[in-house]
Enzyme design. Structure first.
Site, mmCIF file in Angstrom:
data_model
loop_
_atom_site.group_PDB
_atom_site.id
_atom_site.type_symbol
_atom_site.label_atom_id
_atom_site.label_comp_id
_atom_site.label_asym_id
_atom_site.label_seq_id
_atom_site.Cartn_x
_atom_site.Cartn_y
_atom_site.Cartn_z
ATOM 1 C CE LYS A 43 12.970 9.099 15.960
ATOM 2 N NZ LYS A 43 11.579 9.597 15.840
ATOM 3 C CB ILE A 100 1.682 -2.049 4.368
ATOM 4 C CG1 ILE A 100 1.417 -3.115 5.449
ATOM 5 C CG2 ILE A 100 0.444 -1.201 4.121
ATOM 6 C CD1 ILE A 100 0.382 -4.150 5.082
ATOM 7 C CD GLU A 102 -0.229 3.481 -2.236
ATOM 8 O OE1 GLU A 102 -0.980 2.830 -2.988
ATOM 9 O OE2 GLU A 102 -0.587 4.523 -1.669
ATOM 10 C CE1 TYR A 165 -8.941 -3.434 3.767
ATOM 11 C CE2 TYR A 165 -9.565 -1.328 2.793
ATOM 12 C CZ TYR A 165 -8.591 -2.192 3.267
ATOM 13 O OH TYR A 165 -7.279 -1.810 3.252
ATOM 14 C CD GLU A 213 -6.509 -5.860 -9.490
ATOM 15 O OE1 GLU A 213 -7.357 -5.173 -8.900
ATOM 16 O OE2 GLU A 213 -5.294 -5.644 -9.405
ATOM 17 C CG HIS A 251 -3.682 -2.917 -7.993
ATOM 18 N ND1 HIS A 251 -4.809 -3.620 -7.691
ATOM 19 C CD2 HIS A 251 -3.339 -2.258 -6.865
ATOM 20 C CE1 HIS A 251 -5.142 -3.419 -6.434
ATOM 21 N NE2 HIS A 251 -4.267 -2.589 -5.909
#
Length: 295
Positions: A43, A100, A102, A165, A213, A251
């Site tokens: 595009k 970003i 995953e 967050y 973690e 994860h």
């Protein structure tokens, strides 16, 4: 100030015409991010409307950089095409590439990470499988909500997107210089240590929150770095204390071998380095408040 992402950052979106690229591109523009273009080879030459703004579409990262002065790329490309997209960004020598996506195979991530190293680390990789970077009041690249916090003096580095967050929201009255979500996959670009080093050098970051973690030894290595190199106060949180023994959690990087990689081992390593470690996210937020008040 902020690390890596500032009000001068000019952002291109790889995969700008896809559903995720459109949605988060519009959100980033609404947050004041300078989104200057995007890529889709099929595009090229068209424009796309994002948040009421016409954004040009180019065929390649190099073309976008040449035409717009873009210096940050954010990758919203499906996992099957992410390796090629990131290698393209590396070959164009864009300074910062935030991945970003995953679900990327580990061997793909290892390959594009190795390409970045071979290219002299001219491109800083953040991610994959990460929420991005937010410098409140300046720029927001990725999927971190822009309205949950304010600009301030705390630097945040986190493996977990949702805990990023939560921490930003709980400390919204104090605010953040920059929040970096590094992702929790076994192979990632930017590490806790990279962020700790940058926050240590940032004169307007007064205190640091580090979220880890279970699995791997990244937090133990970060603790050793803090002990030797970080003079600013650091508060930590390690997710996974309540994970059932022997059960795979979280994860892809959350792999425990013996006592290595457990939440307790990480907590002990961090405390040995002088880091105050909260038992819960809310307790961690309370600890950082104490640090800021006493600064």
């Amino acid at each position: 100030m902020a690390i890596w992402l500032t009000e001068q950052s000019r952002v291109l979106i790889q995969g700008i015409t896809g559903a995720e690229g459109r949605k988060h591109g519009a959100r980033m523009l609404a947050a004041g991010t300078a989104v200057v273009g995007g890529t889709n080879p099929k595009k090229a030459g068209q424009t796309i409307e994002l948040n009421g703004q016409s954004v040009p579409v180019f065929g390649t990262v190099a073309e976008t950089m040449a035409a717009t002065g873009a210096d940050v790329s954010v990758v919203f490309v499906p996992a099957s095409g992410t390796k090629a997209a990131v290698i393209e960004a590396i070959e164009a020598r864009i300074p910062l590439c935030i991945v970003i996506t995953e679900g990327i195979p580990v061997h793909d991530t290892a390959e594009f990470w190795a390409r970045a190293v071979e290219a002299g680390n001219a491109t800083r990789l953040v991610g994959p499988n990460c929420p991005g970077i937010a410098s409140p009041g300046k720029s927001n690249v990725g999927i971190i909500p822009a309205d949950i916090t304010s600009e301030g003096m705390i630097g945040l580095v986190s493996k977990s997107g949702t805990l990023t967050y939560q921490m930003m929201y709980e400390l919204r009255d104090i605010g953040f210089s920059t929040a970096v979500g590094i992702g929790g996959d076994p192979v990632i670009g930017t590490t806790h240590i990279d962020c700790l080093r940058a926050f240590q050098d940032d004169p307007e970051t007064a205190a640091i929150v580090m979220i880890g973690e279970i699995g791997g030894d990244a937090e133990e290595r970060a603790a050793a770095f803090i002990e030797q190199n970080v003079t600013k106060p650091v508060v930590g949180y390690v997710a996974g204390f309540t994970a059932p023994e022997g059960k795979t959690m979280g994860h892809a990087g959350a792999i425990i071998s013996g006592s290595s990689g457990t939440a307790q081992a990480k907590k002990e390593a961090l405390e040995k380095a002088g880091v105050r470690v909260g038992k819960t996210p809310s307790e961690t937020a309370a600890l950082i408040r104490e640090v800021v008040r006493s600064a």
